[in-house]
Scaffold this motif. Structure first.
Motif, mmCIF file in Angstrom:
data_model
loop_
_atom_site.group_PDB
_atom_site.id
_atom_site.type_symbol
_atom_site.label_atom_id
_atom_site.label_comp_id
_atom_site.label_asym_id
_atom_site.label_seq_id
_atom_site.Cartn_x
_atom_site.Cartn_y
_atom_site.Cartn_z
ATOM 1 N N ALA A 38 9.383 -8.187 49.135
ATOM 2 C CA ALA A 38 10.514 -7.434 49.680
ATOM 3 C C ALA A 38 10.052 -6.040 50.076
ATOM 4 O O ALA A 38 8.904 -5.652 49.827
ATOM 5 C CB ALA A 38 11.653 -7.357 48.659
ATOM 6 N N MET A 39 10.976 -5.287 50.681
ATOM 7 C CA MET A 39 10.747 -3.884 51.023
ATOM 8 C C MET A 39 11.822 -3.058 50.319
ATOM 9 O O MET A 39 13.019 -3.318 50.486
ATOM 10 C CB MET A 39 10.813 -3.669 52.526
ATOM 11 N N ALA A 40 11.423 -2.056 49.521
ATOM 12 C CA ALA A 40 12.352 -1.225 48.764
ATOM 13 C C ALA A 40 12.362 0.188 49.323
ATOM 14 O O ALA A 40 11.330 0.694 49.780
ATOM 15 C CB ALA A 40 11.977 -1.203 47.287
ATOM 16 N N ARG A 41 13.534 0.845 49.259
ATOM 17 C CA ARG A 41 13.630 2.196 49.805
ATOM 18 C C ARG A 41 14.191 3.211 48.810
ATOM 19 O O ARG A 41 13.641 4.301 48.659
ATOM 20 C CB ARG A 41 14.480 2.205 51.070
ATOM 21 N N PHE A 42 15.297 2.903 48.143
ATOM 22 C CA PHE A 42 15.966 3.878 47.283
ATOM 23 C C PHE A 42 15.923 3.447 45.823
ATOM 24 O O PHE A 42 15.858 2.259 45.502
ATOM 25 C CB PHE A 42 17.443 4.031 47.675
ATOM 26 N N ALA A 43 15.991 4.447 44.933
ATOM 27 C CA ALA A 43 16.286 4.236 43.519
ATOM 28 C C ALA A 43 17.514 5.056 43.179
ATOM 29 O O ALA A 43 17.812 6.063 43.841
ATOM 30 C CB ALA A 43 15.109 4.654 42.643
ATOM 31 N N ARG A 46 18.475 1.639 39.030
ATOM 32 C CA ARG A 46 18.605 0.591 40.044
ATOM 33 C C ARG A 46 17.616 0.801 41.184
ATOM 34 O O ARG A 46 17.334 1.933 41.569
ATOM 35 C CB ARG A 46 20.043 0.574 40.591
ATOM 36 N N LEU A 47 17.145 -0.318 41.728
ATOM 37 C CA LEU A 47 16.244 -0.317 42.876
ATOM 38 C C LEU A 47 16.968 -0.964 44.050
ATOM 39 O O LEU A 47 17.512 -2.062 43.927
ATOM 40 C CB LEU A 47 14.969 -1.095 42.557
ATOM 41 N N HIS A 48 16.980 -0.258 45.204
ATOM 42 C CA HIS A 48 17.704 -0.724 46.379
ATOM 43 C C HIS A 48 16.725 -1.054 47.497
ATOM 44 O O HIS A 48 15.856 -0.237 47.848
ATOM 45 C CB HIS A 48 18.689 0.346 46.851
ATOM 46 N N LEU A 49 16.866 -2.219 48.088
ATOM 47 C CA LEU A 49 15.963 -2.666 49.135
ATOM 48 C C LEU A 49 16.276 -1.995 50.456
ATOM 49 O O LEU A 49 17.357 -1.415 50.656
ATOM 50 C CB LEU A 49 16.055 -4.185 49.281
ATOM 51 N N ASP A 50 15.304 -2.088 51.363
ATOM 52 C CA ASP A 50 15.484 -1.556 52.707
ATOM 53 C C ASP A 50 16.709 -2.201 53.353
ATOM 54 O O ASP A 50 16.887 -3.423 53.276
ATOM 55 C CB ASP A 50 14.231 -1.834 53.537
ATOM 56 N N GLY A 51 17.549 -1.395 53.970
ATOM 57 C CA GLY A 51 18.822 -1.849 54.518
ATOM 58 C C GLY A 51 20.005 -1.337 53.739
ATOM 59 O O GLY A 51 21.130 -1.283 54.250
ATOM 60 N N PHE A 52 19.766 -0.940 52.461
ATOM 61 C CA PHE A 52 20.838 -0.372 51.646
ATOM 62 C C PHE A 52 21.208 1.013 52.167
ATOM 63 O O PHE A 52 20.341 1.823 52.507
ATOM 64 C CB PHE A 52 20.372 -0.270 50.190
ATOM 65 N N VAL A 53 22.500 1.298 52.204
ATOM 66 C CA VAL A 53 22.999 2.607 52.604
ATOM 67 C C VAL A 53 23.758 3.201 51.422
ATOM 68 O O VAL A 53 24.733 2.604 50.955
ATOM 69 C CB VAL A 53 23.932 2.515 53.824
ATOM 70 N N PRO A 54 23.309 4.350 50.876
ATOM 71 C CA PRO A 54 24.042 4.957 49.757
ATOM 72 C C PRO A 54 25.491 5.209 50.122
ATOM 73 O O PRO A 54 25.797 5.549 51.275
ATOM 74 C CB PRO A 54 23.286 6.266 49.510
#
Length: 593
Positions: free
Chosen positions: A329-334, A489-497
């Motif tokens: 996967a690709m992760a962006r945010f924590a 929490r770990l949020h994948l690419d595509g997640f919008v806070p």
């Protein structure tokens, strides 16, 4: 990388809603407040127990339900006003035939319980006090006996300050409080790796299971357990498992088959059995982008070490296990939350707080199928420095953060300096939130937002225990903190806070604006800036791969000339240089020879 799993038979330190009365009992017991409705629910507790110093267990083995009304018990030492410690002889108050509520302190646990028994109580609830600075509102302890251990014939439990204060408030308001010690046959259901998992990254748990205790028969019983998973659209998937269970014994029953979800939303799992009418329910959440071990319940509560415990190490790390599927996967945010940001800023008295570090570690960086850290069950000083850091972020506490509101940070790949982060297929990662007060010495620990405890099964990978919710303060723990699971929490690419949330929006300095040399380095590290103007209030922090801070340097003004840092006393290894300037932030990795 494919891993081979075996069940961890000796679990790491942790807490669970499931316990026994007493600790040698084979029968699981839930502590439930049944009335009034305002506080009704299931609560964690400590039980009557023993250790090497006091090897005799005490109190009965509770094998059937017990319920009753809760009342305060009192004694009147020396003719003073009644007190609820109950250390001075048979308990006073309306305790006969009821469950006595007693405060911790002044005498041993068995003395309190025996005195309540002498007053006619059928059971005892001991609530924690405020005397130990290490105790949090959720602290639980196992209750060792004392001089009266062999005289006690009634059950007793220990509850946290939070639970005790809930009961006390209702009693003070004139409400009748009733509780149930609920002896169960089925307990400890395990169905998923993490409570929240992205749909496209779901990895089936290697054996959904539940424990069954034979508490009703003098003969062995042939137990069939049924697990029914109900998806958000109402579709049911049914699994069964079977085991022969001896009398007064329990057995792990693994259901046949693997579940793969195809719908986003809450999935409920209902366990039933062919021996009684018990129903045991648990749940998990399938998301679009988010991994999380907490349950995201409606009553978040922040947890952290007490003052004395924090003073021993001046660190507080919380970790969360991430398991990837065969595609990666690709992760962006924590994201995480704080319960006491304003208190931390006030305690600093104008000084700068150490930043919170958010690090993503690969647990098998050399891809040999073995976890890279020392087995916590071996008693070693386990921490995350043995793992390979792959991504990093920092968050500077301002004091304006809302209590238990989620804070979002964007992770930066340590090799490319970019985001999103590549998560390799079939891999274990740890997302770790770290706070190190070594260099600032403020002495107050942050509290991290948490949910009610979520229990996870521990496995071995290549012979090493795989902790799921590790905590590090002065020692290594697993199983959450004080009956809670930290929300990390770990949020994948595509997640919008979500809008109107805390988002760390520090400007990132381009790679050509900061240069460090030499790298690898021996004694002196040079940092060269290419900024637009004279930079004031610049801060350089040195952090290890374990999340600990090893240096902090502040400058009132920096021109475009090298800044020299003395690193000769650092041990050989991998470090990160955190660079804060008025024009932006950058993180650089360097190797110390």
């Amino acid at each position: 990388m494919r891993f081979t799993f075996t069940l961890v038979l000796c679990l790491l330190v942790g807490t669970s809603a499931w316990a026994q009365i007493n600790s040698d009992s084979p029968f699981p017991v839930l502590f439930r407040i049944t009335a009034p409705a305002a506080i009704a629910g299931t609560y964690d507790y400590g039980t009557q127990t023993r250790n090497d110093v006091m090897p005799e267990n005490w109190g009965p083995t509770l094998s059937e339900d017990l319920s009753g009304e809760v009342v305060w018990a009192y004694d009147a030492p020396g003719g003073e006003l009644p007190d609820s410690l109950v250390c001075e002889g048979p308990a006073l108050g309306d305790v006969a035939g009821k469950i006595a509520l007693i405060r911790r302190g002044s005498c041993d646990f068995s003395a309190k319980v025996y005195n309540a028994q002498q007053g006619g109580a059928i059971a005892v609830i001991i609530t924690n006090h405020y005397d130990n600075p290490d105790d949090t509102p959720e602290t639980l302890v196992g209750m060792l006996g004392g001089d009266n251990f062999d005289l006690v014939t009634i059950p007793a439990i220990f509850v946290s300050r939070n639970t005790g204060e809930l009961i006390d408030a209702q009693l003070a308001a004139g409400e009748t409080v009733t509780v149930l010690f609920d002896v169960r046959a089925m307990y400890e259901p395990y169905v998923v790796w993490s409570y929240h998992t992205p749909l496209d990254e779901f990895v089936p748990h290697p054996g959904m299971r539940v424990n069954f205790a034979n508490i009703e028969s003098d003969d062995e019983v042939d137990v069939t357990v049924t697990a029914t998973i109900t998806a958000p659209n109402g579709v049911e998937t049914v699994f069964t498992g079977n085991s022969i269970v001896a009398p007064d014994a329990d057995s792990v029953i693994i259901v046949d088959g693997e579940f793969m979800p195809d719908t986003i939303g809450t999935h409920t799992v209902t366990f039933t059995n062919n021996q009684n009418d018990e129903v045991l329910e648990t749940a998990f959440e399938i998301t679009e982008f988010t991994y999380a071990l907490d349950s995201n319940d409606e009553t978040p509560f922040a947890v952290g070490p007490g003052e004395a415990d924090f003073a021993n190490a001046l660190r507080y790390d919380a970790g969360a296990l991430i398991v990837t599927d065969e595609d990666g996967a690709m992760a962006r945010f924590a994201s995480f939350g704080l319960g006491n940001a304003a208190e931390l800023v006030a305690a600093a008295r104008g000084a700068e707080l150490p930043p919170l570090l958010i690090t993503l570690y690969d647990a098998d960086g050399d891809n040999d199928g073995q976890l890279d850290f020392t087995d916590p069950n071996a008693g070693a000083n386990t921490d995350f420095s043995e793992l390979s850091a792959v991504a990093f972020a920092e968050y500077v506490i301002t004091g304006d953060e809302g209590e238990n509101e989620m804070i979002y940070v964007e992770l930066e790949d340590l090799l490319t300096g970019e985001s999103p982060i590549t998560l390799e297929p079939n891999e274990f990662y740890y997302l770790v939130l770290s706070y190190d007060d070594t260099f600032t010495g403020i002495g107050v620990a942050p509290t991290y937002t948490s949910s009610a405890a979520v229990d996870y099964l521990l496995f071995r990978v290549g012979g090493t225990a795989l902790p799921v919710t590790p905590i590090i303060t002065s020692q290594f723990f697993n199983g959450g903190w004080a009956g809670r699971t930290v929300a990390l929490r770990l949020h994948l690419d595509g997640f919008v806070p979500p809008p109107d949330t805390n988002l760390d929006d520090l400007e990132i300095l381009d790679a050509d604006r900061v240069t460090i040399a030499p790298n690898p380095v021996g004694d002196q590290l040079n940092v060269l800036f290419k900024l637009e103007g004279l930079a004031g209030e610049t801060q350089l922090g040195i952090f290890g791969a374990d999340g600990r801070q090893y240096g902090l340097h502040r400058f009132e003004s920096i021109a475009n000339a090298p800044v020299q840092l003395d690193v000769k006393d650092l041990a050989a290894g991998t470090y990160f240089l955190s660079i804060f300037t008025p024009e932006g932030y950058r993180l650089e990795k360097f190797i110390k020879l």
